[in-house]
Design a protein around this motif. Structure first.
Motif, PDB file in Angstrom:
ATOM      1  N   SER A 166     -28.042  27.581   3.352  1.00 42.66           N
ATOM      2  CA  SER A 166     -26.656  27.715   2.880  1.00 42.66           C
ATOM      3  C   SER A 166     -25.756  26.770   3.668  1.00 42.66           C
ATOM      4  N   TYR A 167     -26.352  25.708   4.223  1.00 46.15           N
ATOM      5  CA  TYR A 167     -25.576  24.769   5.021  1.00 46.15           C
ATOM      6  C   TYR A 167     -24.483  24.115   4.183  1.00 46.15           C
ATOM      7  N   LEU A 168     -23.333  23.905   4.825  1.00 44.57           N
ATOM      8  CA  LEU A 168     -22.138  23.306   4.224  1.00 44.57           C
ATOM      9  C   LEU A 168     -21.512  24.196   3.148  1.00 44.57           C
ATOM     10  N   ASP A 169     -21.847  25.483   3.159  1.00 40.93           N
ATOM     11  CA  ASP A 169     -21.083  26.401   2.323  1.00 40.93           C
ATOM     12  C   ASP A 169     -19.987  27.071   3.141  1.00 40.93           C
ATOM     13  N   ASN A 170     -19.845  26.630   4.391  1.00 40.93           N
ATOM     14  CA  ASN A 170     -18.860  27.190   5.308  1.00 40.93           C
ATOM     15  C   ASN A 170     -17.802  26.127   5.595  1.00 40.93           C
ATOM     16  N   GLN A 171     -16.555  26.431   5.312  1.00 37.80           N
ATOM     17  CA  GLN A 171     -15.489  25.441   5.443  1.00 37.80           C
ATOM     18  C   GLN A 171     -15.294  24.995   6.887  1.00 37.80           C
ATOM     19  N   GLU A 172     -15.544  25.886   7.844  1.00 43.81           N
ATOM     20  CA  GLU A 172     -15.408  25.488   9.249  1.00 43.81           C
ATOM     21  C   GLU A 172     -16.393  24.380   9.606  1.00 43.81           C
ATOM     22  N   ASP A 173     -17.614  24.480   9.081  1.00 43.40           N
ATOM     23  CA  ASP A 173     -18.612  23.445   9.348  1.00 43.40           C
ATOM     24  C   ASP A 173     -18.194  22.112   8.745  1.00 43.40           C
ATOM     25  N   ILE A 174     -17.676  22.156   7.529  1.00 48.97           N
ATOM     26  CA  ILE A 174     -17.230  20.926   6.861  1.00 48.97           C
ATOM     27  C   ILE A 174     -16.079  20.297   7.634  1.00 48.97           C
ATOM     28  N   ASP A 175     -15.111  21.110   8.027  1.00 51.21           N
ATOM     29  CA  ASP A 175     -13.950  20.590   8.757  1.00 51.21           C
ATOM     30  C   ASP A 175     -14.376  19.939  10.074  1.00 51.21           C
ATOM     31  N   LEU A 176     -15.335  20.549  10.759  1.00 47.99           N
ATOM     32  CA  LEU A 176     -15.770  20.008  12.035  1.00 47.99           C
ATOM     33  C   LEU A 176     -16.524  18.688  11.850  1.00 47.99           C
TER      34      LEU A 176
ATOM     35  N   LEU B  42     -15.954  16.567   9.531  1.00 47.93           N
ATOM     36  CA  LEU B  42     -14.923  15.577   9.213  1.00 47.93           C
ATOM     37  C   LEU B  42     -14.162  15.138  10.466  1.00 47.93           C
ATOM     38  N   GLU B  43     -14.074  16.007  11.460  1.00 46.21           N
ATOM     39  CA  GLU B  43     -13.459  15.606  12.728  1.00 46.21           C
ATOM     40  C   GLU B  43     -14.311  14.547  13.431  1.00 46.21           C
ATOM     41  N   GLY B  44     -15.607  14.565  13.187  1.00 44.27           N
ATOM     42  CA  GLY B  44     -16.458  13.494  13.689  1.00 44.27           C
ATOM     43  C   GLY B  44     -16.106  12.163  13.058  1.00 44.27           C
ATOM     44  N   LEU B  45     -15.749  12.194  11.787  1.00 46.04           N
ATOM     45  CA  LEU B  45     -15.307  10.972  11.104  1.00 46.04           C
ATOM     46  C   LEU B  45     -14.054  10.402  11.763  1.00 46.04           C
ATOM     47  N   ASP B  46     -13.178  11.268  12.258  1.00 47.69           N
ATOM     48  CA  ASP B  46     -11.977  10.787  12.961  1.00 47.69           C
ATOM     49  C   ASP B  46     -12.349  10.003  14.217  1.00 47.69           C
ATOM     50  N   ILE B  47     -13.437  10.403  14.898  1.00 46.45           N
ATOM     51  CA  ILE B  47     -13.904   9.639  16.065  1.00 46.45           C
ATOM     52  C   ILE B  47     -14.349   8.247  15.629  1.00 46.45           C
ATOM     53  N   ALA B  48     -15.027   8.161  14.499  1.00 42.69           N
ATOM     54  CA  ALA B  48     -15.455   6.856  13.981  1.00 42.69           C
ATOM     55  C   ALA B  48     -14.248   5.974  13.684  1.00 42.69           C
ATOM     56  N   ARG B  49     -13.224   6.551  13.090  1.00 43.99           N
ATOM     57  CA  ARG B  49     -12.002   5.782  12.800  1.00 43.99           C
ATOM     58  C   ARG B  49     -11.346   5.295  14.093  1.00 43.99           C
ATOM     59  N   ASP B  50     -11.349   6.157  15.107  1.00 44.13           N
ATOM     60  CA  ASP B  50     -10.753   5.766  16.388  1.00 44.13           C
ATOM     61  C   ASP B  50     -11.520   4.599  17.016  1.00 44.13           C
ATOM     62  N   LEU B  51     -12.835   4.624  16.922  1.00 46.61           N
ATOM     63  CA  LEU B  51     -13.636   3.523  17.469  1.00 46.61           C
ATOM     64  C   LEU B  51     -13.291   2.206  16.785  1.00 46.61           C
ATOM     65  N   LEU B  52     -13.052   2.251  15.478  1.00 46.42           N
ATOM     66  CA  LEU B  52     -12.726   1.026  14.741  1.00 46.42           C
ATOM     67  C   LEU B  52     -11.389   0.423  15.171  1.00 46.42           C
ATOM     68  N   LYS B  53     -10.544   1.216  15.805  1.00 41.24           N
ATOM     69  CA  LYS B  53      -9.239   0.728  16.252  1.00 41.24           C
ATOM     70  C   LYS B  53      -9.303   0.046  17.616  1.00 41.24           C
ATOM     71  N   THR B  54     -10.458   0.121  18.275  1.00 44.50           N
ATOM     72  CA  THR B  54     -10.580  -0.482  19.603  1.00 44.50           C
ATOM     73  C   THR B  54     -10.807  -1.988  19.490  1.00 44.50           C
ATOM     74  N   LYS B  55     -10.535  -2.698  20.570  1.00 44.87           N
ATOM     75  CA  LYS B  55     -10.648  -4.153  20.562  1.00 44.87           C
ATOM     76  C   LYS B  55     -12.055  -4.652  20.224  1.00 44.87           C
ATOM     77  N   PRO B  56     -13.122  -4.058  20.787  1.00 48.09           N
ATOM     78  CA  PRO B  56     -14.457  -4.573  20.453  1.00 48.09           C
ATOM     79  C   PRO B  56     -14.739  -4.571  18.953  1.00 48.09           C
ATOM     80  N   PHE B  57     -14.304  -3.523  18.254  1.00 55.71           N
ATOM     81  CA  PHE B  57     -14.549  -3.463  16.813  1.00 55.71           C
ATOM     82  C   PHE B  57     -13.534  -4.300  16.035  1.00 55.71           C
ATOM     83  N   LYS B  58     -12.300  -4.334  16.516  1.00 50.03           N
ATOM     84  CA  LYS B  58     -11.307  -5.174  15.847  1.00 50.03           C
ATOM     85  C   LYS B  58     -11.691  -6.643  15.895  1.00 50.03           C
ATOM     86  N   ASP B  59     -12.239  -7.071  17.022  1.00 44.72           N
ATOM     87  CA  ASP B  59     -12.652  -8.470  17.151  1.00 44.72           C
ATOM     88  C   ASP B  59     -13.718  -8.842  16.128  1.00 44.72           C
ATOM     89  N   LEU B  60     -14.460  -7.867  15.661  1.00 41.00           N
ATOM     90  CA  LEU B  60     -15.501  -8.116  14.654  1.00 41.00           C
ATOM     91  C   LEU B  60     -15.009  -7.833  13.237  1.00 41.00           C
TER      92      LEU B  60
END
Length: 659
Positions: free
Chosen positions: A524-534, A536-554
Motif C-alpha cells: 500500500s506504499y504511496l497511499d499515505n499523503q505524509e509519505d508523498i509529501d516527504l 516531494l521534500e526530497g525534490l526540494d533538496i534537488a532544486r536547491d543543489l541546482l542553484k549552487t555554483k557548481p551546478f550553475k556553471d554546468l
C-alpha cells in the motif's frame, strides 16, 4: 601466475591509454588462450555463463577465462547432500537459508566442534559475474535472483512492466550480498534504541555495537583516525570504492558544501546527517559476499554440512516443538531431516514467512483459508516494511568532454581491459553509487535523518548504462528508450530520494500450499499523503543543489521525463512530480519486519531471543525480525542480527549442557 607472466611479456611499460582497440583485443584473446586450462579445471560453469547484453558477450568471456585471479568455486564449501542421504544423518541445528544471516550462523555455530550443523540453500555457489562489482545490476532476473513480483497497485510502479515492481533477492550462498550494491551502513543509534524501547531488551545501540565491530575488517588506519568504533580483523572486508563516475560525486559534494550540508569523511559515526562516501564489501576490485566472508574460511570444517540447490518447504513440528525440516532436492525428491536442538529459519523477509505459514505458523485466517492446520496464530507476513526509492528525478547537464565519436564497443572494451589488467575503473566498484546523502527535511538541527539519497551517475554517450538501469528497475520499453535518447544528449545524475520510514506497510499472503509458488506481496506504499509529501521534500533538496555554483556553471537542469500517464500536468508542477513518483518509485530491496521481534504474540512473531512465540526449538534470524526498519541500507544490520543471534544460541545451549 599465468596472467602475471602474460602481463610482463605483452604489456611492458606502454601505458594503457596509448593502446589502440586492436591491440587491446589481441591482448584479451591471448589472456583468454593462456587461461583456458585453468578455466576447465576450476570453473566449469564459465562455459555456460552469458551476458544479458550482446555487446558484453566477448568481453565477459575474457573476464571469465581470467577467473583464476578473481575467484574459484573452491572458495565455498562442497555440497554434502549425497553424504547426508547415504548416512541418514541427523543434526544438532538446521539453518534454513544460506544467505547473509545463514552464512554467519553456519560459521559461528560450527565453532563448537561437538555440534553438527546443516545449512540448506536453494541456490548454488555465487557466479563469477557476481564477483565483478560493476555487474551488479546485470544480475537482476538471472538464476541468482528470486525476482519476486509485487501484486499490481494503483499507487506506485505504474511505469514498470505489467505495472508491477520487481523485488530482487539473492538466490545463492551469500544471498542478497551476491547481487547488492555492497554498501555497508549500520543505521543510527536512534534505530536500535527504538527497538529496545518497544520492549526488546538487549537490542539497544550499545548492546548491538559489539556485534557490528565483530563483523568488520576496516583498514587499521581507519581505527587509528576514528577510534575504536570501527572493527578490524572481522570476516567482512570493508574498503572505499575507488572510482568516481565523470566527477559527479565531486560535483555533488561541492554543491552540498555550498548549501551548508555537512560533508562526512566517514559514515557510521555519531554524525548521521550529511553527504559522504560509504565503505563497501569489496577488496582489490572484487566483491566480498557473505559466503566468501563467512563460509570460505570454514569450508573444510567436518561438522559443517551444506546442501545446495535444495529448497526448505516447511518446518516439521511435533506438538509444539520443531523437530526438523522438509526439503525438496534438485532432483525433485522430498526428504525430511531432523534437528535435535533447533531449527533456525534464515531465508529472508519474504521466504522465512512463507516457510512458517506452510508449517502452520501464521495468521489464523490466512492459514485456514488454505486449509493449513494452525500450530501458532501469529502475525507472520504482516508489518512488512521497505525503503522506497524514487528514480524519476534527473539532474542533467552537457558534458563537453564526452566523446560522442567513441563507440560503445570501445568504451566497454576500455572498461573491461582496465578491470582485467588492473582491477580498477568502473567495473571494480558500484558505478558511483557509493555516495550517499542523509538529511532531515523537518529540522535543520536534527541529529537523525528522515530521507536518504542514492545518487546514480549516468555518463553521457553510454547508452548501455541507461539500458542496464532501466531493465534492472523493470521499466517499460518506452521509458528505457527515452533514457537512451537522453543519454545521447547530456550527462545525468539520478537523484534517488529514499524514504527511510514509510508510514505505509505491506503484507505477505500465500498464493497456494505449494512451496514452489512464490508468496504474494501486497503493498500500500504511496497511499499515505505524509509519505508523498516527504518524498516531494526530497525534490526540494534537488532544486536547491541546482542553484549552487557548481551546478550553475554546468547549466544543469531538472529534467522532465515524458511519462505517458503524466502528460496532462504542467512542467515542474506538484501534480506532475507526484505522477512521476507513482510511475518511477520502486523498492531498493530492503524488506524487513515480516516476522517482527517483540515481547508478545499479538503483534510479533519472535521474542527478543529470536525464538518463535509458542513453538519450542524454532527461531527466525534474518532481516524479517526487525521491529522497525533502520535509517540506512540494511545489509550491515542483517549481519549484526545473525552474529547476535548465534551468540544467544551458543550461550543458551552451553548453559543447558552444564545443568
Amino acid at each position: 601466475m599465468a596472467s602475471v607472466l602474460l602481463r610482463r611479456k605483452e604489456i611492458g611499460k606502454e601505458p594503457f591509454e596509448c593502446r589502440d582497440s586492436q591491440t587491446k583485443i589481441r591482448l584479451l584473446h591471448k589472456i583468454s588462450a593462456t587461461m583456458e586450462a585453468c578455466v576447465a579445471q576450476t570453473c566449469a560453469s564459465a562455459a555456460t555463463a552469458s551476458s544479458p547484453a550482446f555487446l558484453f558477450t566477448q568481453l565477459i568471456k575474457a573476464l571469465l577465462v581470467a577467473q583464476c585471479s578473481i575467484t574459484s568455486q573452491h572458495d565455498y564449501p562442497v555440497d554434502r547432500t549425497q553424504e547426508i542421504l547415504d548416512q541418514n544423518l541427523n543434526f544438532d541445528f538446521i539453518v534454513a537459508g544460506g544467505g547473509s544471516a545463514g552464512s554467519v550462523l553456519a560459521n559461528r555455530l560450527t565453532e563448537n566442534p561437538d555440534w553438527r550443523v546443516l545449512l540448506v540453500e536453494q541456490g548454488d555457489d555465487p557466479s563469477l559475474a557476481s564477483d565483478i562489482p560493476g555487474f551488479q545490476s546485470l544480475l537482476r532476473r538471472t538464476h541468482e535472483d528470486y525476482n519476486y513480483k509485487v501484486e499490481p497497485s494503483k499507487y506506485l510502479c505504474q511505469g514498470m512492466k505489467n505495472r508491477s515492481c520487481s523485488w530482487p533477492a539473492g538466490k545463492a550462498l551469500g544471498g542478497s550480498s551476491v547481487i547488492n550494491a555492497m554498501i555497508y551502513v549500520r543505521g543510527t543509534k536512534q534505530d536500535f534504541d527504538g527497538w529496545k524501547d518497544q520492549g526488546n531488551d538487549d537490542w539497544g545501540y550499545e548492546d548491538v555495537l559489539p556485534y557490528f565491530l565483530k563483523i568488520e575488517n576496516y583498514h587499521p588506519e581507519v581505527v587509528a583516525k576514528h577510534g575504536d568504533k570501527f572493527g578490524t580483523g572481522g570476516p567482512l572486508t570493508l574498503r572505499p570504492y575507488n572510482y568516481s563516475v565523470s566527477g559527479a560525486q565531486d560535483l555533488l559534494l561541492e554543491a552540498a558544501k555550498e548549501l551548508g550540508i555537512p560533508v562526512l569523511d566517514m559514515l557510521n559515526t555519531e554524525k548521521n546527517i550529511g553527504f559522504g562516501k560509504a565503505y563497501g564489501a569489496l577488496e582489490n576490485g572484487v566483491r566480498q559476499n557473505d559466503a566468501k566472508a563467512y563460509l570460505n574460511p570454514i569450508r573444510d570444517r567436518s561438522n559443517l554440512y551444506v546442501m545446495k540447490s535444495a529448497r526448505v518447504d516447511s518446518v516439521v513440528i511435533a506438538g509444539k516443538r520443531a523437530t526438523g525440516v522438509k526439503v525438496t532436492l534438485k532432483s525433485g525428491r522430498q526428504v525430511e531431516l531432523k534437528a535435535q536442538k533447533e531449527v533456525i529459519v534464515s531465508s529472508g523477509t519474504l521466504a522465512s514467512p512463507h516457510i512458517l505459514m506452510l508449517s502452520g505458523i501464521g495468521p489464523r485466517e490466512e492459514l485456514e483459508r488454505h486449509n493449513i492446520d494452525v500450530v501458532a496464530d501469529l502475525p507472520v507476513g504482516k508489518h512488512l516494511q521497505n525503503h522506497l526509492i524514487w528514480m524519476g528525478v534527473y539532474l542533467t547537464f552537457l558534458n563537453k568532454s564526452a566523446q560522442a565519436s567513441n563507440s560503445q564497443e570501445n568504451i566497454i572494451l576500455d572498461k573491461t581491459y582496465e578491470y582485467l589488467l588492473h582491477r580498477k575503473g568502473e567495473l571494480s566498484t558500484g558505478s558511483g553509487t557509493d555516495l550517499l546523502g542523509f538529511v532531515n527535511t523537518k529540522d535543520p538541527n536534527a541529529k537523525y535523518p528522515n530521507l536518504q539519497f542514492h545518487f546514480v551517475p549516468v555518463p553521457q554517450n553510454q547508452p548501455m548504462r541507461a539500458v542496464e538501469l532501466g531493465k534492472a528497475l523493470n521499466f517499460v520499453d518506452d521509458f528505457i528508450s527515452e533514457m537512451v535518447q537522453l543519454n545521447s544528449e547530456c550527462e545525468s545524475i539520478i537523484f534517488g530520494t529514499t524514504l527511510l520510514h514509510p508510514k505505509s506497510e505491506a503484507q505477505l499472503k500465500l498464493k497456494s500450499t505449494y512451496p514452489e509458488d512464490q508468496i504474494e506481496i501486497h503493498t500500500s506504499y504511496l497511499d499515505n499523503q505524509e509519505d508523498i509529501d516527504l518524498m516531494l521534500e526530497g525534490l526540494d533538496i534537488a532544486r536547491d543543489l541546482l542553484k549552487t555554483k557548481p551546478f550553475k556553471d554546468l547549466d544543469a537542469k531538472l529534467h522532465r521525463l515524458n511519462i505517458a500517464g503524466c502528460t496532462a500536468y504542467p512542467t515542474d508542477s506538484r501534480e506532475y512530480w507526484e505522477c512521476n513518483m507513482r510511475h518511477t518509485t520502486a523498492t531498493i530491496y530492503h524488506p524487513t519486519g515480516s516476522c517482527k521481534m517483540g515481547p508478545n504474540s499479538k503483534d510479533s512473531v519472535v521474542d527478543n531471543n529470536l525464538r518463535v512465540h509458542g513453538v519450542e526449538g524454532l527461531r527466525v534470524i534474518d532481516a524479517s525480525i526487525m521491529p522497525e526498519i533502520t535509517s540506512a541500507n540494511i545489509h550491515a544490520t542483517v549481519l549484526m542480527i545473525a552474529e547476535k543471534g548465534a551468540d544467544m544460541i551458543k550461550k543458551e545451549w552451553t548453559v543447558k549442557a552444564e545443568l
